[in-house]
Design an enzyme around this catalytic site. Structure first.
Site, PDB file in Angstrom:
ATOM      1  N   HIS A 160       6.902  -7.281  -2.471  1.00  0.00           N
ATOM      2  CA  HIS A 160       6.809  -6.635  -1.155  1.00  0.00           C
ATOM      3  C   HIS A 160       7.799  -7.287  -0.183  1.00  0.00           C
ATOM      4  CE1 HIS A 160       3.245  -4.565  -2.435  1.00  0.00           C
ATOM      5  NE2 HIS A 160       2.472  -5.615  -2.435  1.00  0.00           N
TER       6      HIS A 160
ATOM      7  N   LYS B 204       0.801  -1.228   0.000  1.00  0.00           N
ATOM      8  CA  LYS B 204       0.000   0.000   0.000  1.00  0.00           C
ATOM      9  C   LYS B 204       0.836   1.281   0.000  1.00  0.00           C
ATOM     10  CE  LYS B 204      -3.496  -0.875  -0.527  1.00  0.00           C
ATOM     11  NZ  LYS B 204      -3.908  -1.405  -1.867  1.00  0.00           N
TER      12      LYS B 204
ATOM     13  N   SER C  83      -4.544   2.896   4.122  1.00  0.00           N
ATOM     14  CA  SER C  83      -4.873   2.335   2.815  1.00  0.00           C
ATOM     15  C   SER C  83      -5.109   0.829   2.948  1.00  0.00           C
ATOM     16  CB  SER C  83      -3.719   2.628   1.856  1.00  0.00           C
ATOM     17  OG  SER C  83      -3.967   2.088   0.596  1.00  0.00           O
TER      18      SER C  83
ATOM     19  N   TYR D  29       6.321   8.036  -2.157  1.00  0.00           N
ATOM     20  CA  TYR D  29       4.989   8.298  -2.730  1.00  0.00           C
ATOM     21  C   TYR D  29       4.738   9.799  -2.714  1.00  0.00           C
ATOM     22  CZ  TYR D  29      -0.184   7.972  -2.883  1.00  0.00           C
ATOM     23  OH  TYR D  29      -1.519   8.107  -3.188  1.00  0.00           O
TER      24      TYR D  29
END
Ligand code: A3P
Length: 284
Positions: free
Chosen positions: A97, A42, A127, A182
């Site tokens: 991940h 996420k 998220s 991000y």
């Protein structure tokens, strides 16, 4: 929903197996021209996979609009995706991940390039909290409080965010790992795409860069059926309960956490992250 631990890290039995994790760690061969998109869940995995796909296509959106994201960029820790990864032509984009200690050992002797994207862990947690509700076989996240405690203690798929970040940050001196957040992608997508191109050794002209930026926007990706989670089968994911392309903003954690929960998060954050390799992050 049951979990098992592989080398101390929790994984849902529904999606992962010890056999695949062991194969990926010990036997999977990274190729010198592989590009690996590494994230804690996420944190912008799909966004970066889209950006990388568009860069490899010199900004032409046909590939990302015609091929499901998991086929363009399979997650190597998932058995069926791994089979896709093994068959995909080079240069491959691979998603994962995995924490560094479970990443393919072949990386240490390869020139494969890793792009590691981090996100404010509060936003990654929120998220996740919403997204997990869509998976039919995953344990309901429970209350925000309960989920936050699992997140903070790392009793969740892929383990602790703190350990994940610290494990990968230790590798930051390697020339073939690039770190980005991000938040940076959000603040300056064009500048970020240019930096990623530079890291990958891809020269795109300004029109091509423009097309990458345009086609990797939240709205374009939401509309692109090949990139939103709408390709996840109904028997796995209830699309009425959650969506991958949810809000796409930074700071949504403020809408979910109480002041007391946020203070608790901050305490655990600083216990874990104080002075991590002299790095500072946009949310600190
Ligand atoms: P939210 O749930 O906060 O909206 P991952 O791909 O690692 O599963 O991360 C999913 C998160 O990235 C979601 O966050 C999703 O909205 C966000 N995201 C995906 N594509 C994006 C884009 N183009 N721009 C901004 N955020 C994006």
């Amino acid at each position: 929903m049951a979990y098992f631990k592989y080398k101390g890290i929790p994984f849902s039995t529904e999606f992962f197996s010890e056999e695949t994790l062991s194969y990926v760690e010990n036997d999977f061969q990274l190729l010198d021209d592989d590009i690996v998109n590494v994230t804690y869940p996420k944190s912008g995995t799909h966004w970066m996979a889209e950006i990388l796909g568009l860069i490899l296509s010199h900004g032409d959106p046909s590939w990302v609009q015609s091929t499901p994201l998991w086929e363009r960029a399979p997650w190597i820790e998932l058995g069926d995706h791994l089979q896709v990864a093994l068959k995909n032509p080079s240069p491959r984009i691979l998603n994962t991940h995995l924490p560094f200690q479970l990443f393919p050992k072949s990386f240490l002797h390869s020139k494969a390039k890793v792009v590691y994207t981090l996100r404010n862990p509060r936003d990654a947690m929120v998220s996740s909290y919403h997204f997990i509700k869509g998976f039919k076989e995953l344990k309901d996240p429970g209350t925000v409080e309960e989920f936050m405690e699992r997140f903070l203690s790392g009793e969740i798929d892929f383990g602790s965010w703190f350990d994940h970040v610290k494990g990968w940050v230790q590798m930051k001196e390697r020339a073939n790992i690039f770190f980005i957040t991000y938040e940076e992608l959000q603040q300056d997508l064009r500048g970020s795409v240019q930096k990623i191109c530079h890291f990958l050794g891809k020269e795109l002209n300004s029109q091509q860069i423009e097309s990458v930026v345009e086609n990797a926007s939240f709205q374009k990706m939401k509309d692109n059926k090949m990139s939103s989670s709408s390709t996840t089968p109904e028997n796995i994911f209830d699309h009425t309960k959650a969506t991958l392309m949810r809000k796409g903003i930074s700071g949504d954690w403020k809408n979910l956490l109480t002041v007391a929960q946020s203070e608790r998060f901050d305490r655990v954050y600083w216990e874990n992250m104080c002075g991590v390799n002299n790095m500072t992050f946009p949310w600190e």
